[in-house]
Motif scaffolding. Structure first.
Motif, short mmCIF file in Angstrom:
data_model
loop_
_atom_site.label_atom_id
_atom_site.label_comp_id
_atom_site.label_asym_id
_atom_site.label_seq_id
_atom_site.Cartn_x
_atom_site.Cartn_y
_atom_site.Cartn_z
N TRP A 68 -15.02 24.10 8.33
CA TRP A 68 -14.01 24.46 9.32
C TRP A 68 -13.01 25.48 8.80
CZ3 TRP A 68 -8.98 23.68 7.93
CH2 TRP A 68 -8.72 22.74 6.93
N THR A 103 -15.63 32.15 9.84
CA THR A 103 -16.03 31.20 10.88
C THR A 103 -14.97 31.14 11.96
OG1 THR A 103 -17.22 29.87 9.25
CG2 THR A 103 -16.66 28.80 11.34
N VAL A 104 -13.72 31.11 11.53
CA VAL A 104 -12.61 31.07 12.48
C VAL A 104 -12.63 32.31 13.37
CG1 VAL A 104 -10.10 31.04 12.75
CG2 VAL A 104 -11.18 29.64 10.98
N LYS A 105 -12.82 33.48 12.77
CA LYS A 105 -12.83 34.73 13.55
C LYS A 105 -13.96 34.73 14.58
CE LYS A 105 -12.54 37.69 10.03
NZ LYS A 105 -12.51 39.02 9.38
N LYS A 106 -15.14 34.24 14.20
CA LYS A 106 -16.27 34.18 15.13
C LYS A 106 -15.95 33.25 16.29
CE LYS A 106 -19.90 35.21 11.75
NZ LYS A 106 -21.03 34.67 10.96
N GLU A 107 -15.32 32.12 15.97
CA GLU A 107 -14.97 31.16 17.01
C GLU A 107 -13.94 31.75 17.96
OE1 GLU A 107 -15.54 27.55 18.94
OE2 GLU A 107 -16.64 28.43 17.26
N LEU A 108 -12.99 32.51 17.42
CA LEU A 108 -11.98 33.15 18.26
C LEU A 108 -12.63 34.13 19.23
CD1 LEU A 108 -9.03 33.87 15.79
CD2 LEU A 108 -9.53 31.82 17.09
N SER A 109 -13.59 34.87 18.71
CA SER A 109 -14.30 35.84 19.55
C SER A 109 -15.07 35.13 20.65
CB SER A 109 -15.24 36.68 18.69
OG SER A 109 -15.98 37.57 19.48
N LYS A 110 -15.73 34.02 20.30
CA LYS A 110 -16.51 33.26 21.27
C LYS A 110 -15.62 32.73 22.39
CE LYS A 110 -19.18 30.20 19.40
NZ LYS A 110 -19.62 28.90 18.83
N LEU A 111 -14.41 32.30 22.02
CA LEU A 111 -13.48 31.73 23.00
C LEU A 111 -12.67 32.80 23.72
CD1 LEU A 111 -12.16 28.70 20.91
CD2 LEU A 111 -13.68 28.59 22.88
N TYR A 114 -7.67 27.06 20.51
CA TYR A 114 -8.45 26.85 19.28
C TYR A 114 -7.86 25.78 18.37
CZ TYR A 114 -10.92 27.72 14.96
OH TYR A 114 -11.67 27.56 13.82
#
Length: 281
Positions: free
Chosen positions: A230, A235-243, A255
């Protein structure tokens, strides 16, 4: 350093040296915890001292695998404790129904945080750093079972303490005038609110990596220490992009603290409180 400067320079520390805290300092920390302000001077709190390596490891796992909880030589679990008061009241032939009174609970929680903050300030004066861990709220039942906590006692905050290996340089805060209201509450305009948070966090889109290093310090520090899934900034940046996250508020409430998920947590807390004997709902 005077007290004002000590408090203004305090930062949450998540990276600790492998160095024990002398027992005389631990005793002082517990003294100031005990000497904190308390509504009616009832002192409805208890502090569980966690120093053994195995128990620190277990506590770390309970609160979301936060490595600094395991690595800090000392963690203190601050609890609301109505068990002791209830027993005393019964011995004295008087009713005490604090477990059913929201007022008692709110004052007790304020007492708990006053106690913890006393420890934070004294720790700083000894060259120690500390960090609050609120995620014990997610595992109240597990914590009560593991640490043999009786009914009418709720573990609600962890404070990890140790000698800092590194200290964050700057933690963004709102300007003093944003939170200060003279004589009456003053409602800020939309533009004033927007500017206040932009001044605090900066521009989200300018440099996401730099933003994460400033705002999401848990991820950065965890990545340095143990690299849990986590925590990786990529990983955080990819998740931000996805959201499709494009600003500071969306980062926080989509997030880091998803609005709907935070509401869903209510029932878990209520269930844990009830299991511990509290009934003010």
């Amino acid at each position: 350093m005077n007290l004002y400067d000590l408090i203004m320079k305090r930062r949450s520390v998540r990276n600790y040296k492998d160095q024990e805290i002398p027992e005389e300092i631990v005793s002082e920390l517990l003294d100031v915890a005990n000497n904190a302000p308390s509504g009616g001077n009832i002192q409805p709190i208890s502090v569980i001292v966690v120093q053994e390596a195995e128990r620190r490891k277990m506590l770390s796992e309970m609160v979301g695998n936060q490595p600094w909880v395991k690595n800090a030589p000392l963690s203190l679990i601050f609890c609301i404790d109505l068990w002791r008061i209830k027993k005393w009241a019964k011995m004295c032939d008087v009713d005490f129904k604090g477990e059913n009174a929201l007022n008692h609970f709110l004052v007790a929680y304020a007492d708990l945080m006053c106690s913890a903050q006393n420890v934070v300030i004294l720790a700083e004066s000894h060259g120690l750093g500390s960090v609050y861990i609120g995620t014990i709220l997610d595992t109240i039942n597990q914590a009560r079972e593991y640490f043999k906590i009786p009914k009418l006692v709720l573990p609600l905050m962890v404070l990890s303490v140790g000698y800092p290996k590194s200290i964050p340089k700057n933690i963004p805060k709102l300007r003093r005038d944003v939170i200060t209201h003279r004589e009456r509450y003053h409602e800020l305009s939309d533009e004033e609110i927007k500017k206040a948070f932009e001044d605090k966090y900066g521009n989200f889109e300018d440099n996401v990596k730099k933003y994460l290093e400033k705002i999401y310090i848990e991820a950065v520090e965890a990545d340095k220490q143990e690299k849990p899934d986590w925590s990786n900034p990529e990983t955080v940046k990819k998740e931000l992009s996805k959201l499709n996250i494009k600003n500071n508020a969306q980062f926080l409430f989509k997030y880091k603290y998803p609005a709907d998920e935070m509401v869903k947590m209510n029932q878990g807390l209520i269930d844990a409180f009830r299991k511990a004997g509290f009934g003010f709902f």
